[in-house]
Scaffold this motif. Structure first.
Motif, PDB file in Angstrom:
ATOM      1  N   PRO A  62       0.815  -1.220   0.000  1.00 18.56           N
ATOM      2  CA  PRO A  62       0.000   0.000   0.000  1.00 18.56           C
ATOM      3  C   PRO A  62       0.850   1.272   0.000  1.00 18.56           C
ATOM      4  N   VAL A  63       0.392   2.237  -0.777  1.00 21.16           N
ATOM      5  CA  VAL A  63       1.052   3.542  -0.867  1.00 21.16           C
ATOM      6  C   VAL A  63       0.018   4.607  -0.538  1.00 21.16           C
ATOM      7  N   SER A  64       0.368   5.522   0.338  1.00 21.25           N
ATOM      8  CA  SER A  64      -0.556   6.585   0.724  1.00 21.25           C
ATOM      9  C   SER A  64      -0.570   7.691  -0.321  1.00 21.25           C
ATOM     10  N   ARG A  65      -1.736   8.311  -0.468  1.00 21.29           N
ATOM     11  CA  ARG A  65      -1.850   9.454  -1.367  1.00 21.29           C
ATOM     12  C   ARG A  65      -2.845  10.450  -0.782  1.00 21.29           C
ATOM     13  N   VAL A  66      -2.764  11.683  -1.254  1.00 16.69           N
ATOM     14  CA  VAL A  66      -3.702  12.710  -0.828  1.00 16.69           C
ATOM     15  C   VAL A  66      -4.986  12.554  -1.632  1.00 16.69           C
ATOM     16  N   ALA A  67      -6.092  12.325  -0.967  1.00 18.15           N
ATOM     17  CA  ALA A  67      -7.385  12.209  -1.643  1.00 18.15           C
ATOM     18  C   ALA A  67      -8.069  13.565  -1.766  1.00 18.15           C
ATOM     19  N   ARG A  68      -7.865  14.421  -0.783  1.00 22.39           N
ATOM     20  CA  ARG A  68      -8.477  15.750  -0.822  1.00 22.39           C
ATOM     21  C   ARG A  68      -7.595  16.722  -0.057  1.00 22.39           C
ATOM     22  N   LEU A  69      -7.352  17.866  -0.665  1.00 21.11           N
ATOM     23  CA  LEU A  69      -6.566  18.925  -0.048  1.00 21.11           C
ATOM     24  C   LEU A  69      -7.263  20.234  -0.384  1.00 21.11           C
ATOM     25  N   ARG A  70      -8.029  20.709   0.568  1.00 18.66           N
ATOM     26  CA  ARG A  70      -8.851  21.889   0.311  1.00 18.66           C
ATOM     27  C   ARG A  70      -8.593  22.917   1.406  1.00 18.66           C
ATOM     28  N   ALA A  71      -8.406  24.180   1.013  1.00 18.48           N
ATOM     29  CA  ALA A  71      -8.057  25.196   1.996  1.00 18.48           C
ATOM     30  C   ALA A  71      -8.588  26.547   1.585  1.00 18.48           C
ATOM     31  N   GLN A  72      -8.727  27.377   2.585  1.00 19.75           N
ATOM     32  CA  GLN A  72      -9.083  28.770   2.380  1.00 19.75           C
ATOM     33  C   GLN A  72      -8.090  29.606   3.169  1.00 19.75           C
ATOM     34  N   ALA A  73      -7.563  30.664   2.548  1.00 24.28           N
ATOM     35  CA  ALA A  73      -6.568  31.490   3.213  1.00 24.28           C
ATOM     36  C   ALA A  73      -7.091  31.950   4.576  1.00 24.28           C
ATOM     37  N   PRO A  74      -6.198  32.022   5.590  1.00 25.14           N
ATOM     38  CA  PRO A  74      -4.740  32.034   5.468  1.00 25.14           C
ATOM     39  C   PRO A  74      -4.058  30.671   5.595  1.00 25.14           C
ATOM     40  N   LEU A  75      -4.774  29.584   5.928  1.00 26.19           N
ATOM     41  CA  LEU A  75      -4.124  28.285   6.027  1.00 26.19           C
ATOM     42  C   LEU A  75      -3.886  27.707   4.640  1.00 26.19           C
ATOM     43  N   VAL A  76      -2.635  27.303   4.374  1.00 26.74           N
ATOM     44  CA  VAL A  76      -2.261  26.815   3.042  1.00 26.74           C
ATOM     45  C   VAL A  76      -1.513  25.492   3.201  1.00 26.74           C
ATOM     46  N   PRO A  77      -2.171  24.328   3.009  1.00 30.15           N
ATOM     47  CA  PRO A  77      -1.474  23.045   3.048  1.00 30.15           C
ATOM     48  C   PRO A  77      -0.933  22.679   1.664  1.00 30.15           C
ATOM     49  N   ARG A  78       0.272  22.118   1.635  1.00 33.20           N
ATOM     50  CA  ARG A  78       0.894  21.731   0.372  1.00 33.20           C
ATOM     51  C   ARG A  78       1.603  20.392   0.533  1.00 33.20           C
ATOM     52  N   PRO A  79       1.458  19.470  -0.448  1.00 34.09           N
ATOM     53  CA  PRO A  79       2.259  18.239  -0.416  1.00 34.09           C
ATOM     54  C   PRO A  79       3.746  18.574  -0.518  1.00 34.09           C
TER      55      PRO A  79
END
Length: 267
Positions: free
Chosen positions: A13-30
């Motif tokens: 198994p390999v993990s992946r990002v299924a959903r990455l949703r944000a509204q400023a000012p929080l900014v998540p990035r792989p």
């Protein structure tokens, strides 16, 4: 929101990002691997996400919310690019941060945020709620610092709660700063300006040992599968060094003897 899943492959198994949703000012990035990683040790099958902020703050009156779902069988390492400086607003309002985390069956969540610094005259509520499944694995480490260098602190109300299968595993509530009677007394912080907490949950109980104390640090088993480490420091640097030393003493899976490898931010 950060949501991860595990995908089957020929190599496992390999993990992946299924959903990455944000509204400023929080900014998540792989992102890629950086600094010391408890448990994961730069495992290429893990997902790594780093949080940054697109504006100063939280500032008085701001309300931040972050939701994290670590899907069944997946592994997520969550970091931050810099310390969070909480600032007073123009009207004296309280700022709030709420973090909700769900770690599903067989999943691993490693969360190593940078310090939360509570500036003079601010008022902030910091609430972290983590829900685990029976076989979830967890490592979370937080460092709270009262005031910048040479600055009186603001007020902080911080809660960290961990539940497993709906039952409380660990609950901690701190009220610090000039609005909290007795916070600078010997029974709470004394001369210290920083307090750190780490929680380790290892379903098979490997490495969970006896309670110990040294150098304003306490290591306390919660049960046979969970451990809490708490430390005090006169400043952010001393706090980090004491947390590093305590976790290194818990075993190589959780701690690194080289302090500057802990942070994702170059020191």
């Amino acid at each position: 929101m950060v949501h991860t899943l595990a995908e089957p492959t020929a190599r496992g198994p390999v993990s992946r990002v299924a959903r990455l949703r944000a509204q400023a000012p929080l900014v998540p990035r792989p992102t890629g691997a950086s600094g010391f990683e408890p448990y994961v040790r730069r495992d290429p099958s893990a997902v790594r996400v780093t949080l940054s902020t697109g504006a100063a703050g939280p500032i008085g009156g701001d309300h931040y919310e972050l939701e994290v779902v670590v899907g069944a069988g997946s592994t997520l390492v969550l970091r931050e690019v810099s310390a969070t400086l909480v600032l007073p607003g123009p009207h004296g309002d309280t700022s709030r941060t709420l973090v909700r985390v769900r770690v599903e069956e067989g999943a691993t969540f490693v969360w190593v945020p940078e310090p939360l610094i509570v500036a003079h005259r601010c008022s902030h509520e910091h609430d972290v709620r983590i829900d685990l499944s029976a076989d979830s694995r967890l490592f979370v480490r937080e460092e709270l610092v009262l005031g910048r260098h040479g600055e009186p602190p603001g007020d902080l109300r911080a809660q960290l709660r961990v539940r497993r299968e709906g039952a409380p595993l660990m609950a901690q509530s701190l009220q610090l700063g000039p609005g909290a009677d007795g916070y600078a007394g010997a029974a709470v912080l004394g001369p210290h300006r920083g307090v750190g907490t780490a929680v380790v949950v290892e379903p098979d109980g490997h490495g969970i040992g006896a309670a110990s104390t040294q150098d304003a640090t306490a290591t306390m088993p919660l049960d046979r599968t969970a451990l809490q480490v708490s430390a005090l420091g006169e400043d952010a640097l001393q706090l980090r060094r004491r947390m590093d030393a305590a976790l290194a003493g818990c075993g190589p899976a959780w701690g690194s003897p080289t302090a500057d490898r802990w942070s994702a931010v170059p020191r």
